[in-house]
Every structure is written in structure tokens, then in C-alpha cells.
Design a protein around this motif. Structure first.
Motif, short mmCIF file in Angstrom:
data_model
loop_
_atom_site.label_atom_id
_atom_site.label_comp_id
_atom_site.label_asym_id
_atom_site.label_seq_id
_atom_site.Cartn_x
_atom_site.Cartn_y
_atom_site.Cartn_z
N ASN A 313 0.83 -1.20 0.00
CA ASN A 313 0.00 0.00 0.00
C ASN A 313 0.86 1.25 0.00
OD1 ASN A 313 -2.43 -1.38 0.06
ND2 ASN A 313 -2.19 -1.78 2.24
N ASP A 314 2.10 1.11 -0.48
CA ASP A 314 3.02 2.25 -0.48
C ASP A 314 2.56 3.35 -1.42
OD1 ASP A 314 6.06 0.28 -0.26
OD2 ASP A 314 4.58 0.88 1.24
N GLN A 315 2.96 4.57 -1.10
CA GLN A 315 2.78 5.69 -2.03
C GLN A 315 3.82 5.54 -3.14
OE1 GLN A 315 0.64 8.46 -1.89
NE2 GLN A 315 -0.46 7.19 -0.43
N PRO A 316 3.54 6.10 -4.34
CA PRO A 316 4.56 6.05 -5.38
C PRO A 316 5.83 6.75 -4.90
CG PRO A 316 2.49 6.86 -6.25
CD PRO A 316 2.34 6.80 -4.77
N THR A 317 6.96 6.18 -5.26
CA THR A 317 8.23 6.81 -4.87
C THR A 317 8.65 7.78 -5.96
OG1 THR A 317 9.43 5.02 -5.90
CG2 THR A 317 8.98 4.81 -3.56
N GLY A 318 9.59 8.64 -5.65
CA GLY A 318 10.15 9.54 -6.66
C GLY A 318 9.47 10.89 -6.69
N ASN A 319 9.04 11.39 -5.52
CA ASN A 319 8.42 12.71 -5.49
C ASN A 319 9.35 13.77 -6.09
OD1 ASN A 319 6.14 11.76 -4.40
ND2 ASN A 319 6.54 12.41 -2.29
N GLY A 320 8.79 14.61 -6.97
CA GLY A 320 9.60 15.65 -7.61
C GLY A 320 10.34 15.17 -8.83
N SER A 321 10.34 13.86 -9.08
CA SER A 321 11.15 13.32 -10.18
C SER A 321 10.54 13.61 -11.54
CB SER A 321 11.32 11.82 -10.01
OG SER A 321 10.06 11.20 -10.01
N LEU A 322 9.27 14.03 -11.58
CA LEU A 322 8.62 14.29 -12.87
C LEU A 322 8.57 15.79 -13.20
CD1 LEU A 322 5.66 11.72 -12.70
CD2 LEU A 322 7.90 11.46 -13.76
N LYS A 323 9.35 16.56 -12.48
CA LYS A 323 9.36 18.01 -12.70
C LYS A 323 9.79 18.31 -14.14
CE LYS A 323 10.25 21.95 -9.75
NZ LYS A 323 10.94 22.45 -8.58
N GLY A 324 9.03 19.17 -14.79
CA GLY A 324 9.37 19.55 -16.16
C GLY A 324 8.73 18.67 -17.22
N MET A 325 8.08 17.59 -16.80
CA MET A 325 7.44 16.68 -17.76
C MET A 325 5.99 17.10 -18.00
SD MET A 325 9.82 14.33 -18.27
CE MET A 325 8.91 13.06 -19.07
N THR A 326 5.57 17.02 -19.25
CA THR A 326 4.15 17.21 -19.57
C THR A 326 3.56 15.84 -19.90
OG1 THR A 326 4.50 19.43 -20.39
CG2 THR A 326 2.51 18.30 -21.14
N ILE A 327 2.57 15.47 -19.15
CA ILE A 327 1.95 14.15 -19.34
C ILE A 327 0.47 14.34 -19.65
CG2 ILE A 327 1.42 11.93 -18.24
CD1 ILE A 327 3.90 12.40 -16.44
N VAL A 328 0.01 13.69 -20.70
CA VAL A 328 -1.42 13.71 -21.02
C VAL A 328 -2.04 12.42 -20.51
CG1 VAL A 328 -3.13 13.59 -22.88
CG2 VAL A 328 -1.31 15.29 -22.97
N VAL A 329 -3.03 12.57 -19.64
CA VAL A 329 -3.78 11.42 -19.12
C VAL A 329 -5.12 11.38 -19.84
CG1 VAL A 329 -4.88 10.43 -17.09
CG2 VAL A 329 -2.63 11.50 -16.88
N ASP A 330 -5.36 10.27 -20.49
CA ASP A 330 -6.56 10.12 -21.33
C ASP A 330 -7.51 9.11 -20.70
OD1 ASP A 330 -8.23 10.11 -23.66
OD2 ASP A 330 -7.23 8.26 -24.30
N ALA A 331 -8.62 9.60 -20.17
CA ALA A 331 -9.65 8.68 -19.66
C ALA A 331 -10.46 8.18 -20.85
CB ALA A 331 -10.54 9.42 -18.67
N GLY A 332 -10.45 6.85 -21.05
CA GLY A 332 -11.12 6.28 -22.22
C GLY A 332 -12.62 6.53 -22.21
N HIS A 333 -13.18 6.59 -23.43
CA HIS A 333 -14.64 6.69 -23.64
C HIS A 333 -15.21 7.98 -23.04
CE1 HIS A 333 -14.16 2.57 -25.02
NE2 HIS A 333 -13.48 2.35 -23.92
N GLY A 334 -16.48 8.00 -22.68
CA GLY A 334 -17.12 9.21 -22.15
C GLY A 334 -18.35 9.59 -22.95
N GLY A 335 -19.29 10.27 -22.26
CA GLY A 335 -20.52 10.69 -22.93
C GLY A 335 -21.33 9.50 -23.40
N HIS A 336 -21.77 9.56 -24.66
CA HIS A 336 -22.61 8.45 -25.18
C HIS A 336 -21.81 7.17 -25.37
CE1 HIS A 336 -20.83 9.93 -29.01
NE2 HIS A 336 -20.87 8.65 -29.32
N ASP A 337 -20.48 7.31 -25.40
CA ASP A 337 -19.62 6.13 -25.53
C ASP A 337 -19.28 5.63 -24.13
OD1 ASP A 337 -17.71 4.24 -26.02
OD2 ASP A 337 -16.17 5.65 -26.73
N SER A 338 -20.06 4.66 -23.67
CA SER A 338 -19.89 4.21 -22.27
C SER A 338 -18.78 3.19 -22.13
CB SER A 338 -21.21 3.63 -21.76
OG SER A 338 -21.62 2.57 -22.58
#
Lengths: 499, 198
Positions: A313-338
């Protein structure tokens, strides 16, 4: 007179039946009848006397077919009264961890004439004495001991027909009849052992057949503290005599209060082993050379063990390690596409919730995170790709749930372009460990959003919403959080190693 | 003389002879039908799979059908009687057999309208509009199983007139853009990562 003489001569030379001849023919006739009767008795194949050994046999009248470890035997079964079912499943014995071969003559019962050798064959089980069987004989020989069978093996239509109920206990297997008339012969979970090695609590579970990769699913709960393992395709053993009742199989030790076993799901069978704990613990699966053995180390939270897959149940390690990165998180589907429907929930809602949690974790690690959608909105595949490309994202991750039937399960991650492979490997490794589900691995596929994005891009299928057990898991917020943490940890590991 | 003949006739030996003959015949029949002495134990190590034999005059189709663990399993079946040996006939027969054996792995109402072959080794499968039913193409496993069961099966067809290297899907004669999330615009080559190796 002449005639009389002639007649008298004939009477002397014509063969007539005398009492001795009659006796001879009667003897031959009786011998034939006796031989027939003896053979008929032997090959009538049923042996009701063995019932005292096997206990009650269920009503066999409704048995329509036989399935060995989920694989249907194509030939229709033969019923021997209400004693046993014969089925030609020698080719499926490997699914039960066994094999059939010609007999090793050293195992033949004493006094067997060499002319009878070809009637015998043997079933081999690793680390056990072979089961010696004879066609037409309702007796097995195991380690020199005679074991009565309910019915004898037969040779018919070019195949060997084996008595299912008689052989099941000898193979450590379970034989149970499903409501649809299928007689299921399954491997079983045999025993659980709890012991301590150098201060570490170890739990081993032994099974009657090798455990296929990915067929043990794991889960934890903190309140009350528990760790459980689902052995898919395995029935209850523990000398359960085909019973499926839950029972305590070990009294526990130290932090383990007790160990319980029960049939979590029937037809197809899944046996669940539950470790009732005195406090929350971390579990690590230890790879074993013997595939009939599943081993688990119980560790204090935060401990790591080389070579083991850890559920924590650990928290992710590496706090601060993603500084400067742009990440796009895409939640699949949505709306009429369930997306894919589960029995109780829809893919689009879980995908959005996991994506939001993932976004929070990635932001906490210093990344600039953009979501393609943060509510129940439909966005085209082209729109998602354009969004990621136009923001010149460094990483693209699309969140989905899988679907097939109600038995397939596990976690998989997809990539398409070669520069996405390392990211897929890292995300899959962490996600599979966090999910506790079968690791289906990294795969390539032409999904639109990972084919047309310019940056390293992956599509995750965290679990199967079509699998009732996995849908129940993903409906728990804590579990969705675990999945999100796993993905975030995988991205952090990728950035640390490759960027 | 008549009296003598009558006095020589003894029914017991004839009766016994008949009974013995019947017993011998019955014994012969029993031995033939129940004999286990002729068992060839070599058959034990290579037991029959239970599959029915394939008529040598029929073509053999190699099918890749999904199993319960969302992986493809390879199997061989005899093509329906009367299937011609050319590629198009075998492709149509293969899809028909797959739909019959595994109907849940196709969108409901799917019909294969036509099969065409191209010079670059592309087999073009033209389905009716039901094939792109959006409700069906949900989940990667579902999508991959259906797509690659078709692609792997079609490219495994052995015909003298054509050997497919890749498969292009069409609906009502027009190219397909996507099947669910899957980009199906270009032809697809067989992919063995979906085949169960166990």
C-alpha cells in the motif's frame, strides 16, 4: 439275415454318442460357459464392492459430458450403472499434472504372465508412485498396494476409457457434476503450510497440478486485515471429498490469525485461500521451481524482497522526479460512448475516476498533467490525439478497462511505436503488481490513440470489467487508487531510467 | 430297415453338437467384441484427441478461435463438404465455420458479403454493416480476439491460386476506419502474440 448282418456291421463302425462322449461335450460346453462367465464378470467393469471405499456416488444419470480442467472431452462419456463414468481423457491428463505411458514391467503385479503385459498401462504423477491400471480390471496398483476401482478401464474405439470417479482421488483431483450435466474433473488445492524462515513468515500452498502462469489472483483488505489468493481452475482439496464447504485449514502463527479455504466460485471453480491477519501486512510472492507450490512471504509494510512480486500500500516513490514533464492522461470513452459494460458498472466511469487519481499522483510528483477529459464528455479518438500532439506532451497514457467474457482476467498494457516500449514495460510492471491480478504482459496493437500520438504512448487495461470478481474489485475506490498509484509509479520509474 | 434306421437315431448327440456350435459361435463373437488382448499400448502415449477423422477428399482449414482466457487456440477442421479448393471458397468456408463454432466472437448479424484478392497478397473481406456494431467492439481483448482470429485464419489458408499475406476489412464495399478503438484502416498481417502457446 444278410441285411441284419449288414446292419449289425454298421452298428459297430458308425460313431455313436456314448456316455463318455456325452460327458466330454458337456465338459467342453460347461468350460466355455464358465470362461464366458468369468470374462463377462471381469469386463462387466462395474465393481459395487468398491463403494465402501469411495462413499456415496452422486446420481450419474444426468452426466452429459466430461470436462478436464476446463477442457471438454469430445467423446461422450459411458456410464457404468451408478458406479462411475468412463471417459477417454488420457490426452488431457497433463492438465491434471499427470501422463499415461506403457507400463514399466517392474511395476506389474507379481505373477502377471508376459502375455498379459499389453493389458497394463501406467499413469505417472511427479514425485509419486505411478498408478498401474489394467484394461478390464477394476483394480489399480499404487506403490504395490491394491486399490479397488468403481469401474475398470476399457479399450474401445482406439482409445482408453478411464473411470473418472475412481481415478480422481488417486490423481488428487476433484470430480463434481455441474447443473448442466458436465462432470468436471479439476486439479485441487491440496494443503497450506505456515512456517517461519529466518524471522520471516512464509505461507506455502500445494496443488495437485502445476499452477498455470497468471492463474493466482491476489487481493488485500485493511479492515479487517486480510490477504487472499484465488486459485483459478482449482477445486477444493484438503481431503474435502469433493465438498466445497469453507473451512479453517491452518491455525496460523504469529501475525497470521488463521488460514481459511473455500470454493469462491463454482464451474469454473476457483478456490480462495484467506489469511486472516492480526495487523495489515505486505505480501510478496516468491517464485518456486516446483510449479505445484505457491509460496508467499509476509513482510512488514515497506520491506522489499529481491525476486518477489510485492503487493503493498506504499505511495509512489520519486516525489519531484517528474518536474518539467508534460503528461497527457486520457480517460477512455465518455458521454454516449460508455465503453465496456460490467454487470454493475460502466467502463467510462471507472476510467475517469482512475485517470483523475493518476493525475493527482503525477502532479504530486512534479509533472504538468493535462487530461483529455475530466468529466463525462465524449471526445473523438482524433480529438484526443490532436490534444496530446498539440500540447507537445512528453508522455501519453490512456486509461481503459478490458472486456471479454466472465472468466478472462488480468492486467495488460499496449504500445504501438517502438519508442513507447520501455514506457509500456515500466507501467505494466508496476500496474500488474499493484493490481494483484494476473499479469497478461505488454502487447502491441494498433489502437488509434497510441498509433497517432507523437510521444511515447501507452494504453492500459487495468482489469476486466467483464469478470465479476475484477469488477467487484474496481468498484472499490481503494482499489482504483491502487491502480492509479501503480501507473504513476511505472511512469516515474520510466522517467528515472530512460529520460 | 425302417425300423433299424429309427432305432439308430439318437437326438442327444445332435442336440449337444448344436449347443456346442452355438456356444463356440457366441464365444467367438464375445472375444471379438470384448478382446483386450489386442491392445496396442503404443496408443497410450499418443492417445486419440477425440477429433473425428478428416476425409482425405476434403480441404483442411486451420482456425484460430478465442478461448476462455482471451487467447487464440489453433485447430484444424475439415472444410464443409463441397468446398472448392480455390482461396475465395476456402476463405468463405473458414468464416462460415468460425461463425458457426464461435458465434459470440462476431458482432450479431455479421455476414461476409464478398472476398477479393489483390496482387500484393491482400485478401479483402467485405462484411455487412453489422460488423462494425459499436456495442460489440469494447475492450482490447474482445477487439483483438475477433480481429486476429479472422486475420490469422485467413492468412493460414493453403490454396494453389492465392496465398494471403494480409487482410483488409471492408464494410459494404468501403474501407473501415476503426473497430472500437482499433485503427483498422490499413491491411493487417497475422499476429501470433495472441495465440496460446500452452
Amino acid at each position: 439275415m444278410k441285411h441284419r448282418n449288414s446292419s449289425s456291421t454298421n452298428r459297430v463302425h458308425t460313431p455313436v454318442l456314448r456316455p463318455t462322449h456325452a460327458g466330454f461335450f458337456l465338459l467342453v460346453f460347461c468350460s466355455l460357459l464358465f470362461t464366458l462367465a468369468a470374462h463377462a464378470d471381469k469386463n462387466t467393469i462395474g465393481n459395487p464392492e468398491a463403494l465402501s471405499v469411495y462413499g456415496d456416488i452422486p446420481d450419474l444419470g444426468g452426466v452429459r459430458n466430461v470436462s478436464v480442467s476446463g477442457h471438454e472431452v469430445r467423446a461422450l462419456p459411458m456410464r457404468v450403472g451408478n458406479l462411475d463414468i468412463l471417459s477417454p481423457f488420457t490426452s488431457s491428463l497433463s492438465l491434471l499434472g499427470a501422463s499415461a505411458t506403457q507400463v514399466n514391467t517392474s511395476y506389474l503385479p507379481k505373477g502377471t504372465p508376459s502375455s498379459k503385459k499389453d493389458e497394463f498401462f501406467q499413469i505417472n504423477i511427479p514425485k509419486q508412485a505411478p498408478i498401474i491400471l489394467q484394461i478390464g480390471n477394476a483394480v489399480a496398483y499404487v506403490g504395490g498396494r491394491r486399490k479397488p476401482l468403481l469401474a475398470a478401464p476399457l479399450y474401445s474405439k482406439g482409445q482408453i476409457w478411464l473411470p473418472v470417479f475412481s481415478l480422481a482421488p488417486l490423481l488428487g483431483a476433484s470430480a463434481r457434476i455441474a447443473p448442466d450435466g458436465t462432470l468436471h474433473l479439476n486439479p485441487t488445492v491440496q494443503s497450506v503450510n505456515v512456517f517461519e524462515v529466518k524471522g520471516t513468515l512464509t505461507v506455502t500452498v500445494s496443488t495437485s497440478a502445476p499452477i498455470p502462469a497468471g492463474k493466482v489472483l491476489m487481493g488485500t483488505t485493511d479492515s479487517p486485515p486480510k490477504i487472499y489468493f484465488d486459485f483459478q481452475g482449482f477445486s477444493m482439496g484438503f481431503n474435502a471429498n469433493n465438498s466445497s464447504d469453507e473451512r479453517v485449514v491452518d491455525k496460523g502463527k504469529d501475525e497470521i490469525d488463521q488460514v481459511r479455504a473455500g470454493l469462491f466460485q463454482s464451474f469454473p471453480d476457483t478456490t480462495r485461500i484467506v489469511l486472516d491477519l492480526k495487523k495489515p501486512m505486505q505480501a510478496a510472492v516468491q517464485p518456486m521451481p516446483d510449479k505445484r507450490l505457491f509460496a508467499l512471504l509476509l513482510l512488514s509494510p515497506g520491506t522489499s524482497t529481491p525476486g518477489a512480486t510485492t503487493i503493498s500500500n506504499d505511495q509512489p516513490t520519486g516525489n519531484g522526479s517528474l518536474k518539467g514533464m508534460t503528461i497527457v492522461v486520457d480517460a477512455g470513452h465518455g458521454g454516449h460512448d460508455s465503453g465496456a459494460p460490467g454487470k454493475k458498472s460502466l467502463e467510462k466511469n471507472h476510467a475517469l475516476d482512475i485517470a483523475k487519481r493518476l493525475t493527482r499522483y503525477l502532479r504530486s510528483m512534479g509533472a504538468r498533467v493535462l487530461m483529455t477529459r475530466d468529466d463525462d464528455t465524449f471526445i473523438s479518438l482524433q480529438g484526443r490525439v490532436a490534444f496530446a500532439n498539440s500540447h507537445k506532451a512528453d508522455i501519453f497514457i490512456s486509461v481503459h478497462l478490458n472486456s471479454f467474457n466472465n472468466t478472462a482476467g488480468g492486467t495488460e498494457t499496449y504500445y504501438y511505436t517502438s519508442h513507447s516500449k520501455a514506457l509500456a514495460n515500466e507501467v505494466q510492471r508496476s500496474l500488474a503488481a499493484a493490481s494483484g491480478l494476473s499479469n497478461r504482459g505488454v502487447k502491441t496493437a494498433r489502437y488509434y490513440v497510441i498509433r497517432h500520438t507523437n510521444m511515447p504512448a501507452v494504453l492500459t487495461e487495468s482489469c476486466f470489467i467483464s469478470n465479476p470478481h475484477e469488477e467487484d474489485l474496481v468498484m472499490q475506490p481503494g482499489y482504483r487508487d491502487k491502480l492509479a498509484r501503480g501507473m504513476a509509479q511505472g511512469i516515474a520509474n520510466y522517467v528515472k531510467k530512460y529520460r | 430297415m425302417t425300423q433299424d434306421n429309427k432305432s439308430n437315431f439318437r437326438p442327444l448327440p445332435f442336440l449337444l453338437m448344436i449347443v456346442v456350435l452355438i456356444a463356440l459361435a457366441a464365444g467367438g463373437w464375445w472375444v471379438k467384441t470384448h478382446s483386450t488382448d489386442t491392445l496396442n499400448t503404443a496408443g497410450i502415449t499418443t492417445p486419440s484427441t477425440g477429433q473425428t477423422g478428416i476425409d482425405a477428399t476434403q480441404h483442411e482449414l486451420t482456425l484460430y478461435l478465442p478461448n476462455n482466457n482471451a487467447m487464440l487456440e489453433k485447430s484444424s477442421v475439415a472444410a464443409p463438404t463441397g468446398t472448392a479448393s480455390d482461396f475465395v471458397s476456402q476463405a468463405k468456408a473458414a468464416i462460415a465455420v468460425m461463425q458457426e463454432k464461435s458465434p459470440d466472437d462476431f458482432p450479431s448479424g455479421t455476414q461476409l458479403l464478398d472476398v477479393k484478392t489483390g496482387g500484393d497478397g491482400t485478401a479483402v473481406l467485405n462484411f455487412n454493416a453489422k460488423f462494425t456494431d459499436g456495442q460489440f467492439w469494447q475492450g482490447s481483448a474482445r477487439t483483438n480476439m475477433t480481429i486476429y482470429s479472422i486475420v490469422n485464419t485467413i492468412t493460414a489458408i493453403s490454396a494453389d491460386d492465392f496465398q494471403a499475406q494480409q487482410v483488409q476489412f471492408q464494410v459494404e464495399g468501403k474501407p473501415i476506419e476503426v473497430l472500437g478503438e482499433f485503427d483498422a484502416h490499413d491491411p493487417l498481417e497475422p499476429d501470433m502474440q495472441w495465440v496460446d502457446q500452452h
